[in-house]
Design an enzyme around this catalytic site. Structure first.
Site, PDB file in Angstrom:
ATOM      1  N   GLY A   3      35.562 -25.954 -13.178  1.00  0.00           N
ATOM      2  CA  GLY A   3      37.008 -25.786 -13.265  1.00  0.00           C
ATOM      3  C   GLY A   3      37.598 -24.937 -12.158  1.00  0.00           C
ATOM      4  N   LYS A  62      36.407 -31.726 -23.033  1.00  0.00           N
ATOM      5  CA  LYS A  62      36.701 -30.360 -23.502  1.00  0.00           C
ATOM      6  C   LYS A  62      37.791 -30.440 -24.571  1.00  0.00           C
ATOM      7  CE  LYS A  62      34.894 -28.541 -19.226  1.00  0.00           C
ATOM      8  NZ  LYS A  62      34.888 -27.491 -18.199  1.00  0.00           N
ATOM      9  N   GLU A  77      24.945 -27.134 -14.260  1.00  0.00           N
ATOM     10  CA  GLU A  77      26.347 -26.809 -14.055  1.00  0.00           C
ATOM     11  C   GLU A  77      26.474 -25.340 -13.650  1.00  0.00           C
ATOM     12  OE1 GLU A  77      29.172 -29.662 -16.304  1.00  0.00           O
ATOM     13  OE2 GLU A  77      28.709 -27.987 -17.609  1.00  0.00           O
ATOM     14  N   SER A 105      33.316 -29.230 -10.905  1.00  0.00           N
ATOM     15  CA  SER A 105      34.309 -29.665  -9.917  1.00  0.00           C
ATOM     16  C   SER A 105      33.907 -30.944  -9.182  1.00  0.00           C
ATOM     17  CB  SER A 105      34.629 -28.536  -8.929  1.00  0.00           C
ATOM     18  OG  SER A 105      35.225 -27.438  -9.614  1.00  0.00           O
ATOM     19  N   HIS A 140      26.510 -25.837 -23.296  1.00  0.00           N
ATOM     20  CA  HIS A 140      27.510 -25.757 -22.228  1.00  0.00           C
ATOM     21  C   HIS A 140      27.857 -24.288 -21.981  1.00  0.00           C
ATOM     22  CE1 HIS A 140      31.257 -26.193 -20.027  1.00  0.00           C
ATOM     23  NE2 HIS A 140      30.863 -27.429 -19.752  1.00  0.00           N
ATOM     24  N   GLU A 172      30.552 -22.847 -21.496  1.00  0.00           N
ATOM     25  CA  GLU A 172      31.698 -22.333 -22.266  1.00  0.00           C
ATOM     26  C   GLU A 172      31.261 -21.948 -23.678  1.00  0.00           C
ATOM     27  OE1 GLU A 172      34.395 -25.583 -21.469  1.00  0.00           O
ATOM     28  OE2 GLU A 172      34.394 -24.984 -19.352  1.00  0.00           O
TER      29      GLU A 172
END
Ligand code: 13P
Length: 240
Positions: free
Chosen positions: A167, A11, A161, A199, A92, A94
């Protein structure tokens, strides 16, 4: 048999000095499992130089869907290929959530990466709200279908994911991961590697990797700590 893969997603973390220390330890410690680190763009040159000739591959975390042109601030697949990138994260959560990346854009990026000979690590996953509404399969299908209607999945890597596990310290149980991986497996076939991310830590990696359709991990926070990342790599190696 699918070869296991452990991918680190740094990241937006790192510094030249810290990278040096981390990469030294990873190169020294990784044994018997394919491993890749996906790093911020400015560090690609450093990482390419540091990892050349080692068993650790490197990749990027994003790319442009365009080949070249007036796209200020964007990075093309061909540029990544020049740095020896073998992998790139695509889609992803994010990117999707914070930067508004759409399914269509993620699919176009997937195609751009493949066109440059770089393997996409294509990320799918549901939010907690979507899971609670029983929509997990519908969401990951929609995300994956955007790619499958325009590309062959080929030797790309798929990563499941769940957004609620990223996170948060709240990982999916091995059974929850396996259920979604088995569903995705029906769509992409027996040859595609499907990684779990969210995680993953040294303590839970072995249980997650013991699931039949989990072929490794996509590791965020724990990929920044050499001992943790190496322990996760070791857990991937010990699977059959
Ligand atoms: P964490 O391992 O920090 O939960 O991040 C997972 C992730 O987003 C990897 O891409």
């Amino acid at each position: 048999m699918r070869a296991r893969l452990v991918a680190g997603n740094w990241k937006m973390h790192g510094s030249r000095a810290a990278n040096q220390v981390l990469l030294d330890a990873v190169v020294e410690g990784v044994r018997g499992v394919e491993c890749v680190v996906c790093v911020p763009f400015p560090y690609l040159a450093q990482v390419a130089e540091h990892l050349r000739g080692t068993q650790v591959a490197w990749g990027a975390q994003n790319l442009s869907e365009h080949a070249s042109g007036a796209h200020t601030g964007e990075v093309a697949a061909a540029m990544l290929a020049e740095f020896g990138c073998r992998y790139v994260l695509v889609g992803h959560s994010e990117r999707r959530q914070i930067y508004g990346e759409t399914d269509a854009q993620a699919a176009a990026k997937f195609a751009a990466a493949q066109g440059a000979g770089i393997k996409p690590i294509f990320c799918v996953g549901e939010t907690l709200e979507e899971r609670d509404a029983g929509r997990t399969e519908a969401v990951v299908s929609r995300q994956l279908d955007a790619v499958l209607v325009k590309c062959k999945f080929g030797d790309a890597v798929l990563a499941y994911e769940p957004v609620w596990a990223i996170g948060t310290g709240r990982t999916a149980t091995p059974e929850q991961a396996q259920a979604v991986h088995a569903f995705l497996r029906q769509r992409v076939g027996a040859a595609v590697r499907i990684l779990y991310g969210g995680s993953v830590k040294a303590q839970n990696a072995a249980a997650i990797f013991s699931m039949p359709d989990v072929d490794g991990g996509l590791i965020g926070g724990a990929s920044l700590v050499a001992a943790d990342f190496l322990a996760i790599c070791a857990a991937a190696r010990t699977k059959g």
